[in-house]
Structure formats: C-alpha cells, structure tokens
Design a protein around this motif. Structure first.
Motif, PDB file in Angstrom:
ATOM      1  N   THR A  68      11.440  72.304 -21.006  1.00  0.00           N
ATOM      2  CA  THR A  68      10.888  71.221 -21.806  1.00  0.00           C
ATOM      3  C   THR A  68       9.439  70.990 -21.408  1.00  0.00           C
ATOM      4  O   THR A  68       9.076  71.080 -20.232  1.00  0.00           O
ATOM      5  N   LEU A  69       8.608  70.703 -22.392  1.00  0.00           N
ATOM      6  CA  LEU A  69       7.181  70.507 -22.156  1.00  0.00           C
ATOM      7  C   LEU A  69       6.714  69.248 -22.858  1.00  0.00           C
ATOM      8  O   LEU A  69       7.128  68.963 -23.983  1.00  0.00           O
ATOM      9  N   GLU A  70       5.840  68.498 -22.202  1.00  0.00           N
ATOM     10  CA  GLU A  70       5.180  67.372 -22.842  1.00  0.00           C
ATOM     11  C   GLU A  70       3.947  67.874 -23.583  1.00  0.00           C
ATOM     12  O   GLU A  70       3.479  69.001 -23.381  1.00  0.00           O
TER      13      GLU A  70
ATOM     14  N   LEU B 289      -3.170  73.446 -32.140  1.00  0.00           N
ATOM     15  CA  LEU B 289      -2.219  72.642 -31.371  1.00  0.00           C
ATOM     16  C   LEU B 289      -1.121  72.077 -32.254  1.00  0.00           C
ATOM     17  O   LEU B 289       0.056  72.086 -31.898  1.00  0.00           O
ATOM     18  N   THR B 290      -1.517  71.589 -33.446  1.00  0.00           N
ATOM     19  CA  THR B 290      -0.529  71.017 -34.364  1.00  0.00           C
ATOM     20  C   THR B 290       0.501  72.052 -34.782  1.00  0.00           C
ATOM     21  O   THR B 290       1.713  71.788 -34.789  1.00  0.00           O
TER      22      THR B 290
ATOM     23  N   GLU C  38       1.175  69.214 -21.477  1.00  0.00           N
ATOM     24  CA  GLU C  38       1.446  70.535 -20.908  1.00  0.00           C
ATOM     25  C   GLU C  38       1.234  71.632 -21.947  1.00  0.00           C
ATOM     26  O   GLU C  38       0.701  72.707 -21.650  1.00  0.00           O
ATOM     27  N   VAL C  39       1.672  71.367 -23.190  1.00  0.00           N
ATOM     28  CA  VAL C  39       1.476  72.347 -24.261  1.00  0.00           C
ATOM     29  C   VAL C  39      -0.015  72.600 -24.467  1.00  0.00           C
ATOM     30  O   VAL C  39      -0.462  73.750 -24.596  1.00  0.00           O
ATOM     31  N   ARG C  40      -0.781  71.535 -24.506  1.00  0.00           N
ATOM     32  CA  ARG C  40      -2.235  71.666 -24.707  1.00  0.00           C
ATOM     33  C   ARG C  40      -2.868  72.485 -23.578  1.00  0.00           C
ATOM     34  O   ARG C  40      -3.680  73.381 -23.820  1.00  0.00           O
ATOM     35  N   ARG C  41      -2.460  72.195 -22.325  1.00  0.00           N
ATOM     36  CA  ARG C  41      -3.028  72.917 -21.187  1.00  0.00           C
ATOM     37  C   ARG C  41      -2.693  74.404 -21.259  1.00  0.00           C
ATOM     38  O   ARG C  41      -3.547  75.271 -21.008  1.00  0.00           O
TER      39      ARG C  41
ATOM     40  N   GLN D 192       5.645  63.597 -27.515  1.00  0.00           N
ATOM     41  CA  GLN D 192       4.503  64.177 -26.830  1.00  0.00           C
ATOM     42  C   GLN D 192       4.773  65.671 -26.774  1.00  0.00           C
ATOM     43  O   GLN D 192       5.507  66.140 -25.927  1.00  0.00           O
ATOM     44  N   GLY D 193       4.216  66.396 -27.698  1.00  0.00           N
ATOM     45  CA  GLY D 193       4.580  67.802 -27.816  1.00  0.00           C
ATOM     46  C   GLY D 193       5.994  67.865 -28.342  1.00  0.00           C
ATOM     47  O   GLY D 193       6.293  67.308 -29.379  1.00  0.00           O
ATOM     48  N   ASN D 194       6.871  68.522 -27.593  1.00  0.00           N
ATOM     49  CA  ASN D 194       8.244  68.618 -28.063  1.00  0.00           C
ATOM     50  C   ASN D 194       9.174  67.760 -27.224  1.00  0.00           C
ATOM     51  O   ASN D 194      10.372  67.920 -27.272  1.00  0.00           O
ATOM     52  N   LEU D 195       8.617  66.831 -26.415  1.00  0.00           N
ATOM     53  CA  LEU D 195       9.462  66.026 -25.553  1.00  0.00           C
ATOM     54  C   LEU D 195       9.052  64.571 -25.603  1.00  0.00           C
ATOM     55  O   LEU D 195       7.901  64.237 -25.416  1.00  0.00           O
ATOM     56  N   SER D 196      10.026  63.686 -25.912  1.00  0.00           N
ATOM     57  CA  SER D 196       9.787  62.249 -25.817  1.00  0.00           C
ATOM     58  C   SER D 196      10.476  61.764 -24.563  1.00  0.00           C
ATOM     59  O   SER D 196      11.599  62.130 -24.274  1.00  0.00           O
ATOM     60  N   ARG D 197       9.816  60.931 -23.782  1.00  0.00           N
ATOM     61  CA  ARG D 197      10.420  60.393 -22.577  1.00  0.00           C
ATOM     62  C   ARG D 197      10.556  58.893 -22.748  1.00  0.00           C
ATOM     63  O   ARG D 197       9.618  58.215 -23.110  1.00  0.00           O
TER      64      ARG D 197
END
Length: 522
Positions: A344-346, A400-401, A349-352, A208-213
């Motif tokens: 770290t951002l999901e 975004l991509t 969050e990056v989109r926002r 999810q963005g640059n972070l997987s949880r």
C-alpha cells in the motif's frame, strides 16, 4: 444436548460434605475462578439441589441447582457451567463470537461451524482441541452457549475457517435454561480500548494516492469492528468478484497467495519475531491478511504446499528458510528492502517514486521541465492503446493523476491499541435514510456503522433509550456481514448528536444529517 426435553430421575438437597467436594471440584476445573468466587458460586448455606436426569439421547447428566437456576452440570465426570453462571462470570472461559441469527440454530441443537465465527481484529482466543469455550453474540459479551472446541485455534486458521468449530452442549433458550427462571442475557459491553482523553479531533482522511488512512479518537469507547474474515466455501471454489476475470483459478490463487505473504511480511511480521515457524506465518498472519470475501487455499494454487511456495520466495531472495529442528521449517531472515508488488502506498509515496523514476531514467524534458517523456514502461502503464503512438510526453500533474487512477483505491482504519485494518475500495460514509412503513409511519435507517468501529447493537440500545422508540438490528441489504439499525420515527437529530458529539465523527463522514426534522416540527 438439551435442545429437546429431558427426563428427571431425582431431585435432592446436597449434603454438607458433598457441597465442600463440589466447591473443590469447581476450583480445580476452573482455576481462573479463584477460591473466593468459587465460594460465591457454591455458597455454604443457601439452598443447593442435585438433579439427576437423562437427556433426550439417553446421556446421564447431573445438574446442580442454586435457588431457581441451574448453575452447573456434570457429564462423564466433567463439570460445565450453565449460561446463568457465565452471565455472572463472563470471563470464566475463552469466548468466541458469532452473529445473532446463528443463535436460533444453536438452540435447535446445531453445532457452531467456523464460517459463522466472527474474527475480531485482535484475533481468535488461543485454545486447544477439546477445550471448553463460551460463545457470545456480536455486541454483547454475555455468553449464550458453551461448547467444546473441535480443533485448536491454529488448526482453525490453517483450515481457512472451514468445518466444525465447536460441539455445542448447552445454549440460552434450550430446555436446561428453561428449567431456571428463564431470564435473558444481561448487556455486557465488549472489551474495548479506551481512546485518549484528548478532546482534539484526530482524523486524517481522504484518498492519498491509493490509500486513505483514518484514525478515530474520542471520549467514547471505540467499538471493535465485527467482521468475519472467513466466508463459506462453495462448490466452485471461486474467488470474490474483484478477482481478475478470465484468469484461471490457479493463477488467481497464486496471486492471492503472494499478496497475503507480502502483506503479512510488511504489516504483521517484525524482526523480533524471527526465526518464525512457517506454520505460524500461515496460520497467524497470512490468513488474517486475506482480503475480505476471498478464501486462501494453497492446495488450489500451482504450489500445492506452503513449503514449495516458500522455496520460490527464497529463490526470489525475499526470505531465507531453514530447518532448525527435524521436520520443522522456520523463516530466519527477511529482506525488508526487497521491492514488493501489492504494497500500500500513500499519495506522497507515489509521487516520490514517480519523480525518482523519471529523474533516474532522464525522462524530464530538457526544454520544458514541466513535461515528462514516456518510456515503454510508462506507456504500458498509463496510456490507452490508441494513445501509445501519439502521446510522447505528459505534464507532471497529468502523469501523477493517471498513475493514481490505475491503482486500486484502499483505506486504512486505525483504532487505539489495535492493529491497522486495511480494506480495498473507497471509504463509504455512514448512511442515514428515512423510509416509510405501513400506515405512512417513518423510520430512520442507518448503515455502515461497523466501518467506523461502531457496534450497531450498542448504537441501537442507546437510541432506544434516548428516543423512547423501538429499534431493530437486521442484516443490511446487499452488504455481506453488515448490519443496519432501524429506529421508529425521524430520529436523525438524536442520531446526529450521538455520532457528532459523543463519538466525535466529523460530519463529512455522515450522509443524511440534513434530513433531521426542523425545529418546532415533529
């Protein structure tokens, strides 16, 4: 101390009064043992002998034998338990963990160096210099050695986990152990937090963005991740391979220092912790936030001292540092809203952030709301050199991509009752393969178990019993501090049942299950 054969001077039965005195000495030396358990260790009627001997270096040692086994030894009026005693009372001493391959060195007379210590997610046990400690192996809480701490836990962390950690006195497989019945360590499961009893699978994974949880829950006890946060220092002092090529070492260390500082403030330090000693911030938080494979060394940075670095952070208005007592500095306030590089951002969050930036700077095309005009900042961040004078606008999805592609991928693993573990890179699945050994015999090999909180040694023990086949745990080729499990034969069916049904891992995180033997075929 007992790596080589010793010379026995005398062997006599203990007197009744000496037995009572020994029981009192044991209770005083090990208060956590308690009176009842001290009476179990030093029984009133069973045979108990006193053996006086000289170690190979000439040290005079008194050993107390209960039945066939040595249970205690005394050196310079200090009492120490043997591994036989610690197997019955594994929580008697603070326990540190090391890798199985290190045991051979310890039994040969070597001390335990800090790069060989495995740091669990919960941190190292708190000890002071000179404290008596137990040493266990990854996957089994039964101690295999005892030693004296060469430095306190705070000093270990402040040193970057370099240097000698423990002076080892006695080990499993040394000559003192050989004077007993030569039994092997029992299998004692590592302490772990029981996950919830809910049968509902709770897994939220995917970049999810640059972070997987990743959150894992199930009916099986979650195993602790075994991974050493420290790596051995080398002569060049180089950082890991993912450090920026071409940058001077000092500049790389400045970036690493700031990254660990900001990460510690974001993920480990809470408002209730303030005021926080600057030494505590470094030793207990910043070192543990250092990325895998890198070594934080302030002396190699341009600041040279933590105090100078914190002065710079104070000038940036991130923290405020005060000397609350003479010579002791503390962080008294933190600007939690300060924009921080390296967070770290999901994906959401990056989109926002991108949407807010575009609207705030009037970059949305007035004629086509699906297009975003590129200002100099977005051009530098997202465009190649040959595009910067050609591409003036980008669609939202393309914008975004491209933004996500420029960011460092990472994933976060959370186990119940533990701090989240954040790692750079993409999440690798559990990898199951078949290999041919001599005489065309098949073996099943499984890797990457540690990433999902599974202990390779425990998995190997379970499979050995279920499959009635030999198992081997060995270092995984090309993967630092990672182990692989090898099982004789094609055991992918049993392995799949264990991972899918008992550990409740979704199949999409397991690679190679399709190689299981077909029904009706061996």
């Amino acid at each position: 101390m007992f790596a080589k054969a010793f010379r026995v001077k005398s062997n006599t039965a203990i007197k009744g009064s000496d037995r009572r005195k020994l029981r009192a000495d044991v209770t005083a030396a090990f208060p956590t043992l308690g009176t009842d358990r001290a009476s179990e260790l030093i029984p009133g009627k069973e045979e108990l002998n006193v053996v006086k001997l000289y170690a190979h270096k000439g040290d005079a040692v008194t050993v107390y034998m209960s039945g066939a086994n040595p249970i205690l030894f005394e050196l310079e009026k200090n009492l120490y338990p043997t591994v036989y005693t610690l197997w019955s009372y594994p929580d008697l001493l603070p326990t540190f963990t090391t890798w199985p391959l290190v045991l051979e060195k310890l039994a040969g007379g070597a001390d335990l160096m800090l790069p060989g210590v495995v740091v669990p997610p919960t941190g190292l046990p708190p000890v002071q210099q000179g404290d008596l400690c137990a040493i266990a192996l990854v996957g089994n809480r039964a101690p295999v050695a005892i030693g004296v701490a060469a430095m306190s836990t705070a000093q270990m962390l402040a040193s970057g986990l370099k240097g000698k950690g423990f002076s080892v006195l006695h080990t499993y497989q040394d000559h003192l152990w050989k004077s007993g019945d030569k039994s092997t360590p029992p299998a004692i499961a590592p302490l772990a937090v029981n996950p919830t009893d809910s049968n509902e699978e709770k897994v939220d994974l995917g970049l999810q963005g640059n972070l997987s949880r990743l959150t894992l829950e199930g009916e099986e006890e979650t195993r602790k991740l075994h991974h050493s946060e420290a790596s051995e220092d080398n002569s060049s002092g180089a950082l890991s391979q993912d450090a920026s090529d071409g940058k001077p070492l000092q500049e790389q260390m400045d970036e690493l220092l700031q990254q660990c500082f900001l990460h510690a403030l974001k993920s480990r330090v809470k408002k209730a912790d303030l005021p926080l000693l600057t030494s505590t911030l470094l030793g207990s938080h910043m070192f543990s936030c250092c990325p895998e494979g890198q070594q934080l060394d302030i002396k190699k940075s341009s600041y040279k001292k933590l105090s100078k670095f914190l002065q710079h952070m104070q000038q940036e208005q991130i923290v405020q540092v005060k000397e609350l007592s003479k010579g002791v500095e503390s962080i008294v306030t933190v600007d939690w809203r300060h924009p921080r590089k390296g967070s770290t951002l999901e994906g959401s969050e990056v989109r926002r952030i991108i949407v807010d930036y575009a609207k705030r700077n009037n970059l949305v095309d007035a004629d086509n709301k699906n297009l975003v005009k590129l200002d100099p900042i977005l051009c530098d961040c997202l465009l190649e050199k040959n595009e910067q004078h050609v591409v003036m606008k980008l669609p939202w999805d393309c914008l975004l991509t491209r933004c996500l592609q420029t960011m460092q991928p990472a994933y976060q693993v959370t186990f119940p009752g533990q701090e989240p573990i954040l790692k750079k890179g993409k999440l690798c699945p559990i990898d199951i393969t078949l290999a041919l050994k001599s005489y065309n015999k098949k073996v099943t090999v499984v890797r990457n178990l540690e990433t999902y909180g599974l202990d390779p040694c425990s998995v190997a023990a379970i499979l050995q019993q279920r499959c009635q086949a030999s198992t081997i745990v060995s270092p995984a080729p090309g993967a630092k501090d990672s182990l692989q499990v090898q099982i004789q034969g094609n055991q992918i069916h049993h392995l799949g049942q264990l991972l899918l049904e008992e550990y409740r891992l979704p199949g999409k995180y397991i690679q190679g299950l399709e190689k299981a033997p077909k029904p009706g075929k061996k």
